[in-house]
Design an enzyme around this catalytic site. Structure first.
Site, PDB file in Angstrom:
ATOM      1  N   ASP A 200     -45.873 104.629  38.722  1.00 16.47           N
ATOM      2  CA  ASP A 200     -45.403 103.289  39.089  1.00 16.47           C
ATOM      3  C   ASP A 200     -45.938 102.993  40.491  1.00 16.47           C
ATOM      4  OD1 ASP A 200     -43.873 101.097  40.055  1.00 16.47           O
ATOM      5  OD2 ASP A 200     -42.251 101.587  38.666  1.00 16.47           O
TER       6      ASP A 200
ATOM      7  N   ASN B   1     -56.413  97.745  39.871  1.00 13.74           N
ATOM      8  CA  ASN B   1     -56.276  96.491  39.125  1.00 13.74           C
ATOM      9  C   ASN B   1     -54.821  96.036  38.985  1.00 13.74           C
ATOM     10  OD1 ASN B   1     -57.008  94.573  36.681  1.00 13.74           O
ATOM     11  ND2 ASN B   1     -55.505  96.016  35.875  1.00 13.74           N
TER      12      ASN B   1
ATOM     13  N   THR C 129     -54.957  86.192  30.256  1.00 12.93           N
ATOM     14  CA  THR C 129     -54.432  87.522  29.907  1.00 12.93           C
ATOM     15  C   THR C 129     -53.009  87.386  29.359  1.00 12.93           C
ATOM     16  OG1 THR C 129     -53.791  87.815  32.218  1.00 12.93           O
ATOM     17  CG2 THR C 129     -55.842  88.854  31.526  1.00 12.93           C
TER      18      THR C 129
ATOM     19  N   TYR D 197     -47.847  85.770  45.893  1.00 13.53           N
ATOM     20  CA  TYR D 197     -48.990  86.459  45.288  1.00 13.53           C
ATOM     21  C   TYR D 197     -50.247  86.289  46.164  1.00 13.53           C
ATOM     22  CZ  TYR D 197     -52.794  87.175  41.899  1.00 13.53           C
ATOM     23  OH  TYR D 197     -53.944  87.596  41.262  1.00 13.53           O
TER      24      TYR D 197
ATOM     25  N   LEU E 154     -56.496  92.669  31.951  1.00 15.13           N
ATOM     26  CA  LEU E 154     -57.825  93.109  32.412  1.00 15.13           C
ATOM     27  C   LEU E 154     -57.917  94.632  32.467  1.00 15.13           C
ATOM     28  CD1 LEU E 154     -58.434  90.479  35.236  1.00 15.13           C
ATOM     29  CD2 LEU E 154     -59.588  90.637  33.038  1.00 15.13           C
TER      30      LEU E 154
ATOM     31  N   LYS F 222     -52.583  89.114  48.080  1.00 18.27           N
ATOM     32  CA  LYS F 222     -54.020  89.317  47.833  1.00 18.27           C
ATOM     33  C   LYS F 222     -54.807  89.217  49.157  1.00 18.27           C
ATOM     34  CE  LYS F 222     -54.179  90.211  43.447  1.00 18.27           C
ATOM     35  NZ  LYS F 222     -54.581  91.528  42.958  1.00 18.27           N
TER      36      LYS F 222
ATOM     37  N   VAL G 127     -58.605  84.099  34.231  1.00 18.52           N
ATOM     38  CA  VAL G 127     -58.724  84.785  32.946  1.00 18.52           C
ATOM     39  C   VAL G 127     -57.438  84.637  32.138  1.00 18.52           C
ATOM     40  CG1 VAL G 127     -59.433  86.946  31.863  1.00 18.52           C
ATOM     41  CG2 VAL G 127     -59.986  86.550  34.274  1.00 18.52           C
TER      42      VAL G 127
HETATM   43  N1  NAP Z   1     -55.726  86.852  35.083  1.00 16.71           N
HETATM   44  C1  NAP Z   1     -56.269  86.157  36.062  1.00 16.71           C
HETATM   45  O1  NAP Z   1     -56.628  84.973  35.910  1.00 16.71           O
HETATM   46  C2  NAP Z   1     -56.506  86.785  37.404  1.00 16.71           C
HETATM   47  C3  NAP Z   1     -57.120  86.014  38.403  1.00 16.71           C
HETATM   48  C4  NAP Z   1     -57.368  86.593  39.646  1.00 16.71           C
HETATM   49  C5  NAP Z   1     -57.012  87.896  39.867  1.00 16.71           C
HETATM   50  N2  NAP Z   1     -56.416  88.629  38.880  1.00 16.71           N
HETATM   51  C6  NAP Z   1     -56.070  90.026  39.176  1.00 16.71           C
HETATM   52  O2  NAP Z   1     -56.535  90.853  38.130  1.00 16.71           O
HETATM   53  C7  NAP Z   1     -55.664  91.972  37.972  1.00 16.71           C
HETATM   54  C8  NAP Z   1     -55.202  92.080  36.539  1.00 16.71           C
HETATM   55  O3  NAP Z   1     -54.590  90.864  36.170  1.00 16.71           O
HETATM   56  P1  NAP Z   1     -54.071  90.601  34.680  1.00 16.71           P
HETATM   57  O4  NAP Z   1     -54.163  89.147  34.452  1.00 16.71           O
HETATM   58  O5  NAP Z   1     -54.690  91.545  33.738  1.00 16.71           O
HETATM   59  O6  NAP Z   1     -52.514  90.971  34.862  1.00 16.71           O
HETATM   60  P2  NAP Z   1     -51.394  91.345  33.765  1.00 16.71           P
HETATM   61  O7  NAP Z   1     -51.855  91.029  32.390  1.00 16.71           O
HETATM   62  O8  NAP Z   1     -50.130  90.735  34.258  1.00 16.71           O
HETATM   63  O9  NAP Z   1     -51.288  92.934  33.926  1.00 16.71           O
HETATM   64  C9  NAP Z   1     -50.790  93.471  35.107  1.00 16.71           C
HETATM   65  C10 NAP Z   1     -50.890  94.980  35.002  1.00 16.71           C
HETATM   66  O10 NAP Z   1     -50.356  95.543  36.211  1.00 16.71           O
HETATM   67  C11 NAP Z   1     -49.382  96.513  35.835  1.00 16.71           C
HETATM   68  N3  NAP Z   1     -48.317  96.642  36.828  1.00 16.71           N
HETATM   69  C12 NAP Z   1     -47.543  95.668  37.367  1.00 16.71           C
HETATM   70  N4  NAP Z   1     -46.646  96.201  38.216  1.00 16.71           N
HETATM   71  C13 NAP Z   1     -46.848  97.551  38.201  1.00 16.71           C
HETATM   72  C14 NAP Z   1     -46.223  98.651  38.840  1.00 16.71           C
HETATM   73  N5  NAP Z   1     -45.193  98.505  39.680  1.00 16.71           N
HETATM   74  N6  NAP Z   1     -46.711  99.889  38.601  1.00 16.71           N
HETATM   75  C15 NAP Z   1     -47.736 100.091  37.730  1.00 16.71           C
HETATM   76  N7  NAP Z   1     -48.360  99.084  37.092  1.00 16.71           N
HETATM   77  C16 NAP Z   1     -47.911  97.836  37.315  1.00 16.71           C
HETATM   78  C17 NAP Z   1     -48.801  96.017  34.509  1.00 16.71           C
HETATM   79  O11 NAP Z   1     -48.151  97.096  33.849  1.00 16.71           O
HETATM   80  P3  NAP Z   1     -46.915  96.866  32.830  1.00 16.71           P
HETATM   81  O12 NAP Z   1     -47.530  96.622  31.469  1.00 16.71           O
HETATM   82  O13 NAP Z   1     -46.165  98.143  32.913  1.00 16.71           O
HETATM   83  O14 NAP Z   1     -46.128  95.690  33.320  1.00 16.71           O
HETATM   84  C18 NAP Z   1     -50.081  95.551  33.833  1.00 16.71           C
HETATM   85  O15 NAP Z   1     -50.785  96.635  33.284  1.00 16.71           O
HETATM   86  C19 NAP Z   1     -54.538  91.767  38.984  1.00 16.71           C
HETATM   87  O16 NAP Z   1     -54.835  92.460  40.174  1.00 16.71           O
HETATM   88  C20 NAP Z   1     -54.575  90.263  39.225  1.00 16.71           C
HETATM   89  O17 NAP Z   1     -54.046  89.930  40.484  1.00 16.71           O
HETATM   90  C21 NAP Z   1     -56.146  88.099  37.662  1.00 16.71           C
END
Ligand code: NAP
Length: 272
Positions: free
Chosen positions: A58, A86, A202, A167, A13, A171, A200
């Site tokens: 980080d 995010n 991802t 998780y 996202l 949240k 989503v």
């Molecule tokens: N996907 C869903 O269905 C869903 C549903 C509800 C809520 N959300 C929320 O939406 C947001 C994005 O989700 P997503 O699905 O896009 O997740 P994702 O694809 O797993 O991406 C997570 C992102 O967070 C970064 N990250 C993780 N640990 C980090 C750290 N210590 N320092 C800096 N960056 C860090 C990762 O960077 P790296 O590439 O370096 O690992 C990556 O860019 C999150 O807050 C998630 O909780 C997602």
């Protein structure tokens, strides 16, 4: 020239926020990532836009966050309009099993909870503290946390879903963090609030899920259907970010968004 900072912009996202917001050449959009070289390469290949900047930090390292704020300040002339928190850690180890089962490995469970809390809660607290001075000087004055229905106690009680507890705990805690920042900064006009992006897909580029993970996903979907019987597919990042940004654009303190969290479908709507 509105300016945006998005954490976790390397993929998922976060990258989609970077893409959609930078579609407007009047916006300056900065992505915070852990690996600048990798993200720069991706941005050059997939976006190649002069209004996109990548800065490294980080979420688990205060000093890198502080340094990033100095760099962002130099890029933006000392002020920032909008911050989208995010980035998050979604542990695969604790994604589906209940706490009672994870407790079979107590040390691993402790570490999983601490790691998740460190990134998803403490990281955002430090992030907000180092960026508030820039937001105070900006014109937009909005801070969005990407939260999740997983952090909604009523939903968990309704659907009886026991998986993904570390998780979900992070949240729910982050929803309280948002309320506390709102309590502190709403009087000076800065809006802190949360939006859940829906469910989503991802997973692009990830390894194929194991049979156990597929089983876990199927059980989760079954539980989600208790909340929304018509739920049968994941959103694409493009669909999700579009809906989140449309709420983000119109949300204001005046309309009662301060300190709260809403679904991608809007206030009072279902999580799916
Ligand atoms: N996907 C869903 O269905 C869903 C549903 C509800 C809520 N959300 C929320 O939406 C947001 C994005 O989700 P997503 O699905 O896009 O997740 P994702 O694809 O797993 O991406 C997570 C992102 O967070 C970064 N990250 C993780 N640990 C980090 C750290 N210590 N320092 C800096 N960056 C860090 C990762 O960077 P790296 O590439 O370096 O690992 C990556 O860019 C999150 O807050 C998630 O909780 C997602």
């Amino acid at each position: 020239m509105p300016s945006y900072l998005i954490t976790g912009a390397s993929r998922g996202l976060g990258f989609e926020f970077l893409r959609q917001l930078s579609n407007d050449s009047k916006n300056t959009v900065i992505g915070l990532v852990r690996d600048k070289k990798k993200a720069d390469d991706k941005v050059a290949k997939e976006l190649n836009r002069p209004n996109v900047h990548i800065v490294e930090a980080d979420m688990n390292n205060y000093d890198t966050l502080k340094t990033s704020a100095d760099k962002v300040s130099r890029i933006l002339g000392g002020k920032l309009d909008y911050l989208i928190a995010n980035a998050a850690l979604m542990s695969q180890w604790s994604a589906f099993d209940p706490l009672g089962a994870l407790g079979g490995e107590p040390q691993k469970l402790s570490q999983d909870i601490l790691d998740t809390f460190s990134t998803n809660v403490l990281g955002n607290i430090h992030l907000f503290n180092v960026y508030v001075p820039l937001l105070q000087k900006g014109d937009g004055k909005k801070v969005l946390t990407i939260t999740s229905g997983a952090g909604d106690i009523e939903l968990v009680n309704q659907i009886g879903y026991s998986g993904g507890a570390p998780y979900a705990i992070s949240k729910a805690a982050m929803n309280m963090v948002t309320a506390k920042y709102n309590a502190q900064y709403a009087p000076e006009g800065i809006l802190f609030f949360g939006i859940s992006p829906g469910v989503v897909n991802t997973s692009e580029g990830n390894v194929e899920p194991t049979p156990e993970q597929l089983e876990g996903i199927a059980e989760m979907v079954k539980r989600f259907q208790i909340h929304e019987p018509n739920f049968n597919s994941f959103l694409t990042p493009e669909e999700s970010v579009k809906t989140v940004l449309s709420i983000f654009d119109k949300a204001s303190l005046k309309d009662g968004y301060g300190g709260g969290f809403v679904s991608h479908l809007g206030k009072g709507e279902k999580w799916l």
